[in-house]
Design a protein around this motif. Structure first.
Motif, mmCIF file in Angstrom:
data_model
loop_
_atom_site.group_PDB
_atom_site.id
_atom_site.type_symbol
_atom_site.label_atom_id
_atom_site.label_comp_id
_atom_site.label_asym_id
_atom_site.label_seq_id
_atom_site.Cartn_x
_atom_site.Cartn_y
_atom_site.Cartn_z
ATOM 1 N N GLY A 137 14.988 -42.896 16.932
ATOM 2 C CA GLY A 137 15.646 -41.946 15.914
ATOM 3 C C GLY A 137 14.840 -41.627 14.893
ATOM 4 N N ALA A 138 14.191 -42.528 14.354
ATOM 5 C CA ALA A 138 13.138 -42.301 13.087
ATOM 6 C C ALA A 138 12.094 -41.089 13.790
ATOM 7 N N GLY A 139 11.699 -41.489 14.825
ATOM 8 C CA GLY A 139 10.680 -40.491 15.491
ATOM 9 C C GLY A 139 11.152 -39.127 15.647
ATOM 10 N N VAL A 140 12.503 -39.283 16.067
ATOM 11 C CA VAL A 140 13.123 -37.818 16.409
ATOM 12 C C VAL A 140 13.316 -37.079 14.903
ATOM 13 N N VAL A 141 13.587 -37.736 13.934
ATOM 14 C CA VAL A 141 13.814 -37.106 12.681
ATOM 15 C C VAL A 141 12.460 -36.720 12.150
ATOM 16 N N GLU A 142 11.409 -37.521 12.254
ATOM 17 C CA GLU A 142 10.176 -37.124 11.630
ATOM 18 C C GLU A 142 9.406 -35.937 12.647
ATOM 19 N N ARG A 143 9.665 -35.960 13.949
ATOM 20 C CA ARG A 143 9.157 -34.856 14.732
ATOM 21 C C ARG A 143 9.929 -33.492 14.355
ATOM 22 N N THR A 144 11.169 -33.561 14.107
ATOM 23 C CA THR A 144 11.808 -32.481 13.835
ATOM 24 C C THR A 144 11.618 -31.814 12.444
ATOM 25 N N THR A 145 11.578 -32.818 11.470
ATOM 26 C CA THR A 145 11.551 -32.167 10.059
ATOM 27 C C THR A 145 9.883 -32.271 9.844
ATOM 28 N N MET A 181 21.848 -32.040 13.152
ATOM 29 C CA MET A 181 21.539 -32.908 14.236
ATOM 30 C C MET A 181 22.553 -33.830 14.510
ATOM 31 N N PRO A 182 23.731 -33.447 15.016
ATOM 32 C CA PRO A 182 24.938 -34.101 15.296
ATOM 33 C C PRO A 182 24.534 -35.561 16.158
ATOM 34 N N VAL A 183 23.995 -35.263 17.232
ATOM 35 C CA VAL A 183 23.909 -36.113 18.343
ATOM 36 C C VAL A 183 22.920 -37.391 17.705
ATOM 37 N N THR A 184 21.903 -36.935 17.004
ATOM 38 C CA THR A 184 20.978 -37.887 16.503
ATOM 39 C C THR A 184 21.905 -38.897 15.449
ATOM 40 N N THR A 185 22.639 -37.876 14.583
ATOM 41 C CA THR A 185 23.343 -38.854 13.583
ATOM 42 C C THR A 185 24.148 -39.769 14.071
ATOM 43 N N PHE A 186 25.223 -39.350 15.271
ATOM 44 C CA PHE A 186 26.027 -40.356 15.837
ATOM 45 C C PHE A 186 25.108 -41.320 16.545
ATOM 46 N N SER A 187 24.254 -41.300 17.353
ATOM 47 C CA SER A 187 23.319 -42.160 17.967
ATOM 48 C C SER A 187 22.867 -43.125 17.029
ATOM 49 N N TYR A 230 16.904 -29.045 4.988
ATOM 50 C CA TYR A 230 16.304 -28.271 6.440
ATOM 51 C C TYR A 230 17.076 -27.560 7.142
ATOM 52 N N THR A 231 17.285 -26.221 6.786
ATOM 53 C CA THR A 231 18.391 -25.513 7.418
ATOM 54 C C THR A 231 17.899 -25.082 8.807
ATOM 55 N N LYS A 232 16.598 -24.948 9.102
ATOM 56 C CA LYS A 232 16.419 -24.411 10.510
ATOM 57 C C LYS A 232 15.989 -25.438 11.423
ATOM 58 N N VAL A 233 16.224 -26.489 11.278
ATOM 59 C CA VAL A 233 15.920 -27.787 12.094
ATOM 60 C C VAL A 233 17.022 -27.746 13.280
ATOM 61 N N LYS A 234 16.809 -28.363 14.268
ATOM 62 C CA LYS A 234 17.681 -28.452 15.546
ATOM 63 C C LYS A 234 17.310 -29.588 16.451
ATOM 64 N N GLU A 235 18.099 -30.163 17.050
ATOM 65 C CA GLU A 235 17.656 -31.177 18.241
ATOM 66 C C GLU A 235 17.113 -30.606 19.257
ATOM 67 N N ASP A 236 15.752 -30.429 19.427
ATOM 68 C CA ASP A 236 15.100 -29.599 20.356
ATOM 69 C C ASP A 236 14.290 -30.606 21.208
#
Length: 161
Positions: free
Chosen positions: A23-31, A46-52, A116-122
């Motif tokens: 999850g830390a990797g997801v956040v770092e890669r996204t932001t 990033m609701p799925v990442t937040t929940f997970s 970060y307004t333009k980030v998304k879980e991609d």
């Protein structure tokens, strides 16, 4: 009970901690940053990442019914039964400190004002992996009481025999 608790603890901790690292990797890669001072409000995008990550964090903290709760309880009970209440208090204090630092992390990264307004879980594979580990921690926590109640009389209040 000590050996069972230790093995169960390693499994539960590995699942949840693996989810936290991914999850830390997801956040770092996204932001594009690791700086906590530059992160905030990611829950909205990033609701799925937040929940997970919430499931993984709660498991590491030792909240029921997640997988991390039962081995912590078993370790503390085993230490008390062995005549070391001071060591049990140390384990409880350690759990409280874990609760505090993970709560601070989650609130800081996912709560508050959106930075970060333009980030998304991609990154579906990465996000899916974190989601799977979080759900696995929950699933193991939900079925563990039934297995524990059959093996250890202390856990009969959880179901089973």
């Amino acid at each position: 009970i000590g050996w069972s608790a230790a093995i169960f603890y390693f499994v539960a901790h590995a699942l949840a901690k693996g989810g936290l690292f991914l999850g830390a990797g997801v956040v770092e890669r996204t932001t594009g940053t690791r700086d906590l001072g530059k992160l905030g409000g990611l829950m909205r995008n990033m609701p799925v990442t937040t929940f997970s990550l919430s499931l993984c964090s709660l498991s590491i903290m030792g909240f029921p019914p997640l997988a991390g709760f039962f081995p912590k309880l078993m370790v503390i009970k085993g230490v008390v039964d062995s005549g070391y209440p001071g060591l049990a208090m140390g384990a409880i204090l350690s759990s409280i400190l874990t609760l505090l630092y993970l709560t601070r992390l989650m609130v800081r990264v996912f709560g508050g004002e959106v930075i970060y307004t333009k980030v998304k879980e991609d990154k579906p594979l990465m996000v899916g992996s974190v989601f799977f580990l979080g759900l696995l921690s929950l699933a193991i926590g939900l079925i563990a009481p039934y297995f524990l109640a059959y093996s250890y009389p202390f856990f009969t209040f959880l179901g089973g025999k």
